[in-house]
Enzyme design. Structure first.
Site, short mmCIF file in Angstrom:
data_model
loop_
_atom_site.label_atom_id
_atom_site.label_comp_id
_atom_site.label_asym_id
_atom_site.label_seq_id
_atom_site.Cartn_x
_atom_site.Cartn_y
_atom_site.Cartn_z
N LYS A 39 55.15 52.72 28.68
CA LYS A 39 56.50 52.65 29.26
C LYS A 39 56.44 52.10 30.70
O LYS A 39 55.36 52.10 31.31
CB LYS A 39 57.14 54.04 29.24
CG LYS A 39 56.40 55.08 30.10
CD LYS A 39 56.87 56.49 29.79
CE LYS A 39 56.12 57.50 30.65
NZ LYS A 39 56.38 58.88 30.24
N ARG A 162 63.55 69.19 29.37
CA ARG A 162 63.90 67.80 29.61
C ARG A 162 64.43 67.31 28.27
O ARG A 162 65.44 67.79 27.80
CB ARG A 162 62.69 67.02 30.14
CG ARG A 162 63.06 65.69 30.75
CD ARG A 162 61.85 64.98 31.37
NE ARG A 162 60.86 64.55 30.37
CZ ARG A 162 59.81 63.78 30.64
NH1 ARG A 162 59.59 63.36 31.87
NH2 ARG A 162 58.97 63.44 29.68
N TYR A 283 58.29 48.79 64.31
CA TYR A 283 59.67 49.26 64.45
C TYR A 283 59.72 50.67 65.02
O TYR A 283 58.86 51.51 64.69
CB TYR A 283 60.35 49.28 63.08
CG TYR A 283 60.75 47.92 62.59
CD1 TYR A 283 61.65 47.13 63.30
CD2 TYR A 283 60.24 47.43 61.39
CE1 TYR A 283 62.02 45.87 62.83
CE2 TYR A 283 60.61 46.18 60.91
CZ TYR A 283 61.50 45.41 61.63
OH TYR A 283 61.86 44.18 61.17
N MET A 331 58.86 45.68 55.91
CA MET A 331 59.17 45.22 54.55
C MET A 331 58.04 44.38 53.96
O MET A 331 57.66 44.54 52.80
CB MET A 331 60.47 44.41 54.55
CG MET A 331 60.94 44.05 53.16
SD MET A 331 62.41 43.03 53.18
CE MET A 331 63.64 44.17 53.79
C1 LIG Z 1 55.11 59.56 30.04
C2 LIG Z 1 54.83 60.39 28.87
C3 LIG Z 1 53.53 60.56 28.38
C4 LIG Z 1 52.31 60.08 29.12
O1 LIG Z 1 52.04 60.96 30.19
P1 LIG Z 1 50.74 60.82 31.12
O2 LIG Z 1 50.80 62.03 31.98
O3 LIG Z 1 50.94 59.56 31.92
O4 LIG Z 1 49.56 60.74 30.24
C5 LIG Z 1 53.36 61.23 27.17
N1 LIG Z 1 54.41 61.74 26.50
C6 LIG Z 1 55.68 61.63 26.96
C7 LIG Z 1 56.79 62.23 26.19
C8 LIG Z 1 55.93 60.96 28.15
O5 LIG Z 1 57.19 60.88 28.61
#
Ligand SMILES: *Cc1c(COP(=O)(O)O)cnc(C)c1O
Length: 387
Positions: A39, A162, A283, A331
């Site tokens: 992802k 979640r 800055y 930046m």
């Molecule tokens: C992002 C995610 C993972 C991977 O997690 P890591 O800690 O990066 O290994 C696995 N399962 C779900 C549901 C996730 O959202």
């Protein structure tokens, strides 16, 4: 160094990603499959390149967050294998956990069948992770309409609050609704897996066993992300879902990092200047410097993912020596102190921002964040080199 005149280079070592994948696989319980979480553009490293490199390691299960990411992964993996390396159909079936199509990867979308039509999911062979009872209803209705069992993963929440069905959702679920679906896995996600001593880990493990049994499905199970894999075999079940560990981040906060470093980020020195009169740098004039301080200006700033919180706290590595960041991060640039280095740096020399001398986890500690955020914040300006 291959290149040239680029002001900054992000080197991504795909061999190291592959090695991390193999290392994780060796840790797994017999018959546990290893997916890859790609992802957010493979945590900023490049989903296309990373997915292909892992597919070449026989990784046939990929997790993305959104439909768009799924499409990108599907396109990246749409090449056909040369005949000699094609797995036999039976083998492919087993490898892909029932995916069943010769050599084709299963791509699971964590946010469910959103962001596109259900037909689009079907057409591109993207498998939604069903997080709510509504998700299930919609996907099951679609399966009935298409007169075809539709694949899915069922996500149950075991304490993170979640995504996923709660215990109450499950108790209200009439499991007949699942009948038109081919539930490939029942999964859940760990909230504290980076901390092996956290009592929540075993609580979630126990609840996962109880709740997954309640579904009445005989589906395969998946619980562990990177940290979960290192909690031990009882967390492995049928499929593990590592992300960060593949990319070289430390999956466990209280132990040395067993993973290979994957990225090197370096930027050129644009200017070297000797402070001729006591004053300040950057800055806000927040950093006082005395006369005689030697400063190097580096071609990377917060637009490139160098967190502004690194101002006065971070460092870069020049010719193997650590050089503190002076004043605020701009930046497009930072100023570092190079006074008294063994080799006086020159314009055009490289400053290592991330790499073997300081990892994304190290820089995250300096910036007050986590390695995940350092990786996903890496900007688009770097010239990327894949090895
Ligand atoms: C992002 C995610 C993972 C991977 O997690 P890591 O800690 O990066 O290994 C696995 N399962 C779900 C549901 C996730 O959202």
């Amino acid at each position: 160094m291959i290149c040239t005149t680029s002001p900054s280079i992000l080197e991504i070592n795909l061999d190291a990603v592959a090695e991390n994948y193999r290392f994780i696989k060796e840790k797994l319980k017999k018959d546990t499959l290893c997916a890859a979480v790609v992802k957010a553009n493979a945590y900023g490293l490049g989903a296309v390149e990373v997915s292909r490199a892992l597919y070449a390691q026989d990784c046939h299960h990929f997790f993305v967050a959104t439909f768009e990411e799924g499409l990108e992964a599907r396109e990246a993996l749409s090449f056909s294998l040369p005949p000699s390396s094609r797995p036999s159909p039976a083998h492919a079936q087993e490898r892909a956990g029932g995916e069943g199509e010769e050599g084709r990867a299963a791509i699971y979308v964590l946010h469910g069948a959103n962001g596109a039509s259900l037909e689009d999911f079907l057409q591109h062979n993207l498998i939604p992770v069903l997080n709510t009872r509504d998700d299930i209803q919609i996907w099951a209705d679609f399966a009935k309409r298409t007169e075809q069992k539709q694949p899915a993963i069922l996500h149950i929440d075991t304490g993170m609050n979640r995504l996923g069905l709660s215990a109450q959702d499950l108790s209200l679920l009439n499991t007949d609704i699942l009948r038109p679906l081919d539930i490939r896995y029942v999964m859940s996600h760990l909230a504290c897996s980076d901390d092996p001593d956290h009592p929540k880990n075993s609580e979630q493990l126990d609840l996962f066993k109880i709740l997954s049994a309640k579904t009445g499905l005989s589906s395969r199970l998946s619980l562990a992300n990177s940290g979960g894999i290192f909690l031990g075999e009882e967390y492995h079940f049928d499929l593990v879902r590592p992300g960060c560990a593949l990319y070289g981040l430390n999956p466990q906060s209280n132990a040395p990092n067993p993973m290979q470093n994957v990225i090197t980020l370096k930027a050129r020195i644009l200017q070297v200047r000797r402070v001729d009169r006591a004053g300040s740098v950057g800055y806000g004039a927040s950093c006082a410097v005395s006369s005689g301080t030697l400063c190097a200006v580096i071609a990377a700033g917060y637009a490139d993912g160098l967190f502004r919180s690194l101002g006065g706290r971070g460092r870069v590595v020049i010719n193997g020596e650590k050089c503190p960041i002076l004043g605020r991060v701009s930046m497009d640039s930072i100023v570092v102190d190079v006074t008294g280095l063994k080799i006086e740096p020159q314009v055009g020399d490289w400053a290592e921002i991330l790499g073997s001398h300081q990892t994304a986890d190290d820089v995250a500690a300096q910036a007050g964040t986590i390695g995940y955020e350092i990786l996903t914040a890496l900007g688009k300006r770097y010239k990327r080199i894949y090895r």
